[in-house]
Design a protein around this motif. Sequence first.
Motif, mmCIF file in Angstrom:
data_model
loop_
_atom_site.group_PDB
_atom_site.id
_atom_site.type_symbol
_atom_site.label_atom_id
_atom_site.label_comp_id
_atom_site.label_asym_id
_atom_site.label_seq_id
_atom_site.Cartn_x
_atom_site.Cartn_y
_atom_site.Cartn_z
ATOM 1 N N LEU A 4 0.606 -1.059 -0.023
ATOM 2 C CA LEU A 4 -0.068 -0.010 -0.015
ATOM 3 C C LEU A 4 0.956 1.351 0.090
ATOM 4 N N LEU A 5 2.067 1.349 0.779
ATOM 5 C CA LEU A 5 2.826 2.403 1.043
ATOM 6 C C LEU A 5 3.917 2.368 0.018
ATOM 7 N N GLY A 6 3.979 1.424 -0.877
ATOM 8 C CA GLY A 6 4.980 1.215 -1.700
ATOM 9 C C GLY A 6 6.453 0.453 -0.978
ATOM 10 N N ASN A 7 7.601 0.917 -0.995
ATOM 11 C CA ASN A 7 8.800 0.609 -0.400
ATOM 12 C C ASN A 7 9.083 0.943 0.847
ATOM 13 N N ILE A 8 8.073 1.888 1.575
ATOM 14 C CA ILE A 8 8.336 2.163 2.795
ATOM 15 C C ILE A 8 7.616 1.707 3.887
ATOM 16 N N SER A 9 7.781 1.875 5.198
ATOM 17 C CA SER A 9 7.039 1.294 6.275
ATOM 18 C C SER A 9 5.923 2.178 6.746
ATOM 19 N N ALA A 10 4.825 1.843 7.472
ATOM 20 C CA ALA A 10 3.687 2.700 8.013
ATOM 21 C C ALA A 10 4.416 3.863 8.924
ATOM 22 N N ALA A 11 5.528 3.203 9.614
ATOM 23 C CA ALA A 11 5.902 4.193 10.438
ATOM 24 C C ALA A 11 6.620 5.434 9.976
ATOM 25 N N GLU A 12 7.571 5.093 8.808
ATOM 26 C CA GLU A 12 8.311 5.786 8.018
ATOM 27 C C GLU A 12 7.107 6.569 7.498
ATOM 28 N N PHE A 13 6.248 6.418 6.747
ATOM 29 C CA PHE A 13 4.893 7.281 6.049
ATOM 30 C C PHE A 13 4.575 8.150 7.141
ATOM 31 N N LEU A 14 4.321 7.657 8.431
ATOM 32 C CA LEU A 14 3.786 8.691 9.282
ATOM 33 C C LEU A 14 4.741 9.703 9.840
ATOM 34 N N ARG A 15 6.079 9.393 9.813
ATOM 35 C CA ARG A 15 7.117 10.306 10.249
ATOM 36 C C ARG A 15 7.602 11.239 9.088
ATOM 37 N N GLU A 16 7.381 10.878 7.892
ATOM 38 C CA GLU A 16 7.854 11.771 6.774
ATOM 39 C C GLU A 16 7.126 12.235 5.895
ATOM 40 N N TYR A 17 5.646 11.689 5.889
ATOM 41 C CA TYR A 17 5.004 12.111 4.946
ATOM 42 C C TYR A 17 3.511 12.819 5.589
ATOM 43 N N TRP A 18 2.976 11.998 6.671
ATOM 44 C CA TRP A 18 1.502 12.463 6.867
ATOM 45 C C TRP A 18 1.699 13.736 7.376
#
Length: 387
Positions: A4-18
């Motif tokens: 769902l988020l490609g090659n990044i983890s959910a934690a990284e998404f929340l930290r870097e993009y959300w």
Amino acid sequence: MNTLLGNISAAEFLREYWQQRPLFIRQALPAFQSPVSPEELAGLAMEDTVEARLVVNEDEADPWQVWHGPFSEEAFLNLPIDNWTLLVQAVDHWLPEIAQLLNHFDFIPGWRLDDIMVSYARPGGGVGPHHDQYDVFLLQARGRRKWQVGQRCTTQTPLLAHNDLKILAEFHVSDEWVLEPGDMLYLPPGLAHNGIALDDCMTFSVGFRAPSAAEVITHFSDYVADNLSEDMRYADPALALSEHPGEITLSAVGRLKALLNELDDEQKLVEWFGRFMTESKYNITPELPTIKPTDCDELAGRLKQGYSLAIVPGARLAYSTLNKCWQVYADGQVLQASEQVSPILTLLERRQPIYQADVAEGDVDTLLLLTQLVALGTLAWKWNDAG
């Protein structure tokens, strides 16, 4: 980990993009096909209880024409061939197969989820460059759509004069992508964006609730006021003599602060917030029944017969354990619970069905919670074919 988020983890998404910057994910849901057809979407838009809009943007003299549903068959027959969009809100409330998509977003608090809007557009269709006050994931379900993103916006950003659409007066494109079925684009709040259908296409918009400070203050104040005693009033015993009877003194302001401080109740705040964030925005179901205990033995018996319990599409559920006070919030209502129900809440928060094996023998607290949720209309019975 899924794609769902490609090659990044959910934690990284929340930290870097959300809530910070956009993210384009190629094949977030590989080989994804829309569970709803354009014809079925049009059928929903003809229902009285469904919120829907048609946006036509082919007339240069009047480029953004908007009609609100419910629509008739004639309305669709009279549309131009291209350059129009049908938008239907809360499709997940009506179609379980659409509601199941929400399971992919369980890395974000469930009470932040709002609904899934589905749009169908002919080539050239769109709603113009605009910005939203909430986070949104745009999942391409059919055809291709070009998405452009631009500048950061606020409520002060100039808009074109229009009664129904908030189209930006200026749009400065910084990035663009063409989304195909299975691709997804995440957009944070306040980011200008514009979607243009390149061919016959459908897009699913997974939106998240973000109440404004004004909404929070107004709604919470009303909630508190409704539960206050008439005996709780401004008071000034041992009032000092004043030479200026018209003056509001510092001591008067201090007494007012003391009165307001008495309203500072953390438990009441979380109870209000749970109710507020689980209220439905759409009046698409019959009036909810009064919460009352139902027959726990009957519920346990039905589970033994092979039935399961599932969250109704569109139902909203949350809970809190503040100060070890267990409360469950369901569709704007509050239910008292205990730590005993924790395993069931773990299943329900991920919208998993409840089977007989999930309820321990003699677990009265869990049986009572389930019967209350059934009475409320948050849970519904489903026959378990494998049972």
